[in-house]
Structures are given as structure tokens and as C-alpha cells.
Design an enzyme around this catalytic site. Structure first.
Site, PDB file in Angstrom:
ATOM      1  N   ASP A 185       0.856  -1.186   0.000  1.00 19.18           N
ATOM      2  CA  ASP A 185       0.000   0.000   0.000  1.00 19.18           C
ATOM      3  C   ASP A 185       0.892   1.236   0.000  1.00 19.18           C
ATOM      4  OD1 ASP A 185       0.951  -0.594   2.588  1.00 19.18           O
ATOM      5  OD2 ASP A 185      -0.732   0.408   3.565  1.00 19.18           O
ATOM      6  N   GLU A 199       0.245  -1.337   5.690  1.00 20.02           N
ATOM      7  CA  GLU A 199       1.273  -0.785   6.584  1.00 20.02           C
ATOM      8  C   GLU A 199       1.047   0.698   6.859  1.00 20.02           C
ATOM      9  OE1 GLU A 199       5.086   1.130   7.754  1.00 20.02           O
ATOM     10  OE2 GLU A 199       3.891   1.510   5.971  1.00 20.02           O
TER      11      GLU A 199
END
Length: 436
Positions: free
Chosen positions: A99, A163
């Protein structure tokens, strides 16, 4: 050792750029800012699998063991293993997340969601943090799958979801650890690949986000003696809180050993109030900020202390220093007192890597060998998740090969030469651990 490094050779630019082009092409769809933007990390997983599946046990084309683990639809993690011959030897590259933080194309000089190349610069959202590392580690495992070197150590990569934001949990590495899927990685060094500037990052800060809500009494500014000014109360109270914080949490001797740029800090970063005319003393306001805490202090201890400071100020608000002959925080005739309410958002702890571990020593030696010098550093920026891994018994070391100057920034880019040095550092780490 030389033979292992020879097998890996250098990072192949064409192959790396081809994969990174595909990954940055997905960056728009993996922005992480819920509830508006929920990343679909499986869009990145697909490209990694396309690269590695032909060299895997899944197809029978090679030795790589692939485990695509998904807890939320479209939001997978990927564990890749190159099995070694010794059951007790293992090393892992973890933390390459799929991400990214958000990007507004209007603020960039180039399209953030398409890879563009300017000489050595590879430009786009995620090149430094962290899709560049996803591509780098994928290329490392592609080489392992193709060349099949006879290693004693198993080499594992863990590509993770979720994350960049902790608003939603149970998606990424927290779930993998909870399910025991990473337990065997405790047998050897775990390299968390999500920092920058090519040097070992040996310390990070904890973060405690706080809000101080201040209640006063609204009144006309021409009759200030009938008001309790929450803006003044907030300033005076915060000064008292900060003074006590720095007395209780001064610079720690370990900070110099680890090379922290700053000691722990507690400071305001935002101020809000409900609005009103310039001639009106408002009835309330809120100051927000954070504590950045070096890992030699305990986050819960700090939160307890901050609450104690606020409780003590509330109890003794009549003793708090005021501003001028009219300013006051108690109106006895009206039986009114100003008050403070402290709240916290989710806090996390910093980490101090083990400087005596084998993982640290091989990372330093590999860095010096490839980059030409080694200068470990520490920052009070936060890396979520890794303290929890350390507490669970993992030997966590951290490094990264993007650029700190472009981390989470507009016009993000990395340098191919830095990434290729990262590749050679990984090869050196594997080679050194083969000598154990």
C-alpha cells in the site's frame, strides 16, 4: 561466499524497471486512507506472482514456495520461501508493503501513478515507499528461483498489506504473526526493508497522539474579567505540561549510542476552536499534538504521567500562572473553574535494534562492502509494527534503499543505482550467513 555473490550478480535494470512499471501502475488503487481509500493490495500481489509463479512449486517450474494469505477480500499478503538444506538456518526480508500514502496529481510535477524515468531517477508514488522494495525483493527471489544455489539457509520474503494506516487491523503482518505464520523466522535475522538512504536504521521513535480540550467561559472581549479565556489557559497549561515532561523524560544516555538526531519531544501541532467574532472570548478550544519518544522510555509510563500532570493542573488551576491583572482561570463568584481534558489516539512504541546480533553485524558488513561506508542512524519517526515483532522474539534489523528526502513526499522518486546497491547488499547478507 564469493561464489554465492557471483550467482546473484547485479540487479538487471530492464527486468526491475519492467516490474516496477507494473507496480507503480497500480499505485492509484493501493492508496491507504480509510474510509475513502481502501487499498487493493492483491493488484500488486498479482504482478509479483506473475513473476515468481513460473519458478515455483505451484507450477513445478522451480523451488519457490508461494503462500498468498488473505484476511480481507482483495487485500492479500504474500510469503515466498526459497528452502535451504539446514532446518535451523533461516533469514528473512520482511516489511515490503504493497500500500502507499495518498498522492494528489495536481500537486505533482509528473503523474504520480505512472512510472516515469529521468536518467537514474525512477519517479512515481511508491518508488521509495515501498513498491520499489517490493520490486527489488521480487527480483532477488526470481534470481534464486532461476539459479537454484545450494544454500544452507532458507530465505523468506514477506510482502505485506496495510502498513500505511492502522485504522483497520487484522489485514497485514499483525494477522500473520497472530496466526503463527512467521514463527519460524525467529530462528534467524529478520530484515525489515522499509526505511531509506541505504544505511542501517537502528532506532525509531514511539508516537503518542494527544488532544487537550480546554473549557473556559465565553464572554465579550471588552469585559475580559467576566470570561475564562480557554486560549490563554491552553497556552499556560501546555507550558506547564511540557516543562514537567522534559523533567521526567530528559535526553537518555542510550540516544547518543544509537545516534538519535533528537531526544524525546512533546509538542502541539494543531489548534482548533469553534469560531466566533474577534471581539468574543470563546468558551472552549482544543490543542492537539504528539509525543515522539525514544525507545528507552515506556509509552504507557508517559501516558500515565501526562494524565497526572493534567489532573494536577485541574486540581490547582487557581495556582496556574495567568496573563496580566484581568486574566483568570477561576471565577469564584460564579463558582466556575476552567478545566482540561486529555485524550489519546492509538499510540505505538519505538524500537532499538539489537546491536550485538548476527543480523546487525552482517547488515553493517554488507553495507560497508557495497556502499563504501557504514553509518547507522536513528530517528524519532515511527515505523509501525516492528516493535511488536521484536517483543515477539524476532531479531529485527531495518534498512531501505529509497530516499528519505522523497519519503511520503510530492514528486517521490528513487534511484536505480541505490536499488542495485540494495540488491548487492542482500546478496552479501545471504553469502555471509552461509558461512555460519
Amino acid at each position: 561466499m564469493a561464489k554465492v555473490k557471483e550467482i546473484f550478480g547485479d540487479l538487471q535494470r530492464d527486468s526491475f524497471v519492467e516490474l516496477l512499471t507494473k507496480l507503480i501502475g497500480e499505485s492509484k488503487h493501493v492508496q491507504n486512507n480509510p474510509p475513502d481509500l481502501i487499498p487493493q493490495e492483491d493488484r500488486v500481489v498479482k504482478h509479483v506472482l506473475d513473476s515468481l509463479r513460473p519458478l515455483s512449486t505451484t507450477t513445478g517450474g522451480g523451488p519457490l514456495i508461494l503462500n498468498h494469505v488473505t484476511y480481507f477480500p482483495g487485500r492479500g499478503n504474500l510469503i515466498v520461501e526459497y528452502p535451504g538444506t539446514s532446518p535451523d538456518q533461516i533469514l528473512s526480508f520482511v516489511g515490503c508493503h504493497m500500500d502507499v500514502v495518498t498522492a494528489n496529481p495536481n500537486d505533482w510535477d509528473f503523474d504520480p501513478f505512472t512510472l516515469s524515468i529521468d536518467g537514474d531517477k525512477l519517479r512515481g508514488r511508491g518508488t521509495t515507499d515501498c513498491l520499489g522494495h517490493v520490486a527489488l525483493v521480487t527480483e532477488l527471489f526470481r534470481k534464486l528461483g532461476e539459479t537454484k544455489p545450494p544454500l544452507k539457509s532458507s530465505v523468506v520474503a514477506v510482502f505485506i498489506a496495510n502498513e500505511e494506516n492502522s485504522a483497520i487491523t487484522g489485514v497485514g503482518i499483525d494477522a500473520l504473526v497472530k496466526d503463527g505464520l512467521l514463527n519460524k523466522l525467529k530462528k534467524g535475522p529478520l530484515f525489515w526493508i522499509d526505511t531509506a538512504d541505504k544505511q542501517p536504521c537502528i532506532g525509531t521513535g514511539g508516537m503518542i497522539p494527544w488532544k487537550l480540550h480546554v473549557t473556559g467561559k465565553l464572554f465579550h472581549s471588552g469585559l475580559a474579567h467576566k470570561a475564562i479565556n480557554p486560549l490563554e489557559l491552553a497556552m499556560d497549561a501546555l507550558k506547564e505540561i511540557q516543562t514537567r515532561f522534559y523533567e521526567d523524560f530528559p535526553p537518555h544516555p542510550q540516544e547518543q549510542i544509537y545516534g538519535f538526531a533528537t531526544s524525546s519531544t512533546m509538542k502541539p501541532t494543531q489548534w482548533s476552536y469553534p469560531g466566533g467574532g474577534i471581539n468574543q472570548i470563546p468558551g472552549e478550544c482544543t490543542i492537539s499534538g504528539d509525543v515522539r519518544l525514544t525507545p528507552f522510555y515506556n509509552v504507557k509510563d508517559v501516558m500515565t504521567k501526562l494524565q497526572e500532570y493534567v489532573d494536577n493542573i485541574n486540581l490547582n488551576i487557581h495556582k496556574l500562572e495567568t496573563r496580566g491583572p484581568v486574566s483568570k482561570y477561576v471565577l469564584p463568584d460564579e463558582n466556575l473553574r476552567g478545566s482540561l481534558t486529555l485524550t489519546f489516539d492509538e499510540a505505538n512504541s519505538g524500537v532499538a535494534c539489537d546491536l550485538n546480533s548476527r543480523g546487525y553485524h552482517v547488515l553493517c558488513k554488507a553495507t560497508e562492502e557495497v556502499v563504501g561506508h557504514v553509518k547507522p542512524y536513528s530517528i524519532t519517526g515511527s515505523l509501525p509494527l516492528i516493535r511488536e515483532l521484536q517483543d515477539e522474539g524476532f531479531d529485527v534489523q531495518t534498512a531501505g534503499y529509497g530516499l528519505m528526502a522523497t519519503y511520503h513526499a510530492q514528486n517521490e522518486y528513487c534511484l536505480f543505482t541505490d536499488m542495485s546497491q540494495g540488491y548487492r547488499i542482500f546478496a552479501s547478507i545471504i553469502a555471509q550467513l552461509e558461512q555460519d
